[in-house]
Design an enzyme around this catalytic site. Structure first.
Site, mmCIF file in Angstrom:
data_model
loop_
_atom_site.group_PDB
_atom_site.id
_atom_site.type_symbol
_atom_site.label_atom_id
_atom_site.label_comp_id
_atom_site.label_asym_id
_atom_site.label_seq_id
_atom_site.Cartn_x
_atom_site.Cartn_y
_atom_site.Cartn_z
ATOM 1 N N CYS A 100 -8.381 5.550 1.356
ATOM 2 C CA CYS A 100 -7.564 4.960 0.329
ATOM 3 C C CYS A 100 -8.382 3.988 -0.529
ATOM 4 C CB CYS A 100 -6.486 4.173 1.047
ATOM 5 S SG CYS A 100 -5.042 4.114 0.113
ATOM 6 N N CYS A 200 -1.522 3.162 4.661
ATOM 7 C CA CYS A 200 -1.662 2.344 3.464
ATOM 8 C C CYS A 200 -0.707 2.874 2.400
ATOM 9 C CB CYS A 200 -3.089 2.382 2.965
ATOM 10 S SG CYS A 200 -3.674 4.008 2.551
#
Length: 395
Positions: A100, A200
């Site tokens: 991410c 996330c």
């Protein structure tokens, strides 16, 4: 005034980071990333991104900085979610947080920020950036955060020199309690907010439910392998070369069903990961069962009793050239070279003594002590002192 665009996540860390930048005299703009639309897989019926985006907006208002939301859900699905499904299907265990940062925050998001005229992008990560001069060139260092308990350099282990050049980490010199104290003094809505859990940006998801969207359940067997199985007895082998020895130490044991006994059933080997204890639903053993390996082709889960089971431990791992990354390109090893480092194979792990051995096909990381649950698909990161120098995907 240099312009900084900060990823305001609606948490306390990025809120305080924005405040510090403002105090330092930057022109600060807050940007909230919306990365997920599908609420059918989150655990609770709350809509996590909506709450977070509201909190981020309230913080921006309080600090008197402009704020907007960007929708990156398409790129997020493509680069993170699809990648995750793909890895799980192959029987590997990806780390979405590392990805991410590499793919979304410091790539897609950074490009948007630079298009908006930003000089830098900032985040609320607990890490620091150093700058050194070498042969007349500026080189950026990724340094651990001051707070040992919160250091997040591991999550940024895939960043490049170009990405670091444009990054700022305003809270790297602070501890978590100090960050909370600042937020409380400023009366920020995020001061007491708990740290986010789960994937996330997606929030809390039940991983099997999430994976079941694409990876269909299929019943298979759970096999328990006894500690005494001869596959674990180390033969004193004579090795013809160091590389041959490393290959042996990092090898994946090829388990067979008849090495042990069938103790239960599962709904899909690709939902499980090495070292996992929960979710097996097999009782009646003296010590709890741990997953020591999964075979996604045959759909079998191999387990062993207790966290000291020999099937959990290995002394070395391998990273292929394609999945090898040097944050400090100037320190890259050539084939045949070795170097002593401190390394970790997961975020919360304390640093371990290790040797890096560069070979033609990739890099071996050989640890001084046996390591538990070295897992394919996860990241290994290595440090020199408090500087993260490089990383790679465990093959």
């Amino acid at each position: 005034m240099k312009r900084v665009i900060i990823g305001l996540s609606g948490g306390v860390d990025s809120s305080v980071a924005a405040y510090i930048l403002k105090e330092q005299g930057y022109e600060v703009i807050g940007l909230f990333m919306k990365n997920w639309h599908d609420d059918s897989v989150t655990i609770s019926n709350e809509c996590p991104w909506l709450d977070d985006s509201n909190d981020a907006m309230l913080v921006a208002e309080k600090l008197g900085i402009p704020f907007q939301t960007v929708d990156l859900s398409e790129q997020y699905k493509e680069r993170i979610v699809d990648y995750m499904f793909n890895e799980y299907e192959k029987g590997r265990t990806p780390n979405p947080d590392v990805l991410c940062n590499r793919e979304i925050k410091f790539d897609v998001f950074m490009k948007i920020a630079l298009e908006l005229g930003a000089d830098y992008v900032a985040t609320g990560h607990y890490c620091r950036k150093g700058t050194i001069q070498k042969e007349g060139k500026e080189i950026y260092q990724l340094l651990a955060g001051i707070d040992d308990n919160k250091d997040q350099s591991y999550f940024l282990c895939q960043l490049s020199q170009d990405q670091l050049a444009k990054s700022l980490f305003p809270i790297g010199e602070l501890t978590k309690p100090e960050v909370r104290e600042i937020a409380t003094k400023l009366d920020l809505v995020t001061a007491e907010k708990k740290d986010s859990q789960g994937l996330c940006f997606i929030g809390k998801v039940k991983l099997p439910d999430f994976l079941q969207q694409q990876l269909k359940p299929k019943e298979g067997v759970i096999v328990e392998i006894p500690k005494e199985q001869e596959v674990f007895s180390h033969v004193d082998t004579e090795f013809n070369s160091e590389e041959e020895k490393l290959k042996y130490l990092s090898r994946k044991i090829d388990y067979k069903v008849d090495y042990g006994k069938i103790v239960g059933k599962h709904q899909g080997a690709h939902y499980f990961t090495k070292g996992q204890r929960k979710g097996l639903a097999v009782g009646g053993t003296v010590e709890p069962l741990f997953v020591i390996d999964t075979d996604v082709n045959e759909n079998v889960i191999y387990t062993g009793q207790g966290k000291e089971h020999p099937g959990l431990f290995k002394k070395a791992l391998f990273v292929t050239n394609e999945e090898l990354h040097w944050v400090r390109e100037d320190l890259e090893l050539n084939s045949g070279e070795t170097i002593e480092v401190m390394a970790r194979i997961r975020y919360r792990q304390s640093l371990q003594k290790a040797m890096l051995h560069k070979v033609e096909s990739g890099l071996y990381v050989e640890f001084e002590e046996f390591q538990s649950a070295i897992t394919a698909g996860q990241f290994v990161a290595w440090y020199s002192g408090d500087e993260l120098v490089g990383s790679g995907v465990i093959s």
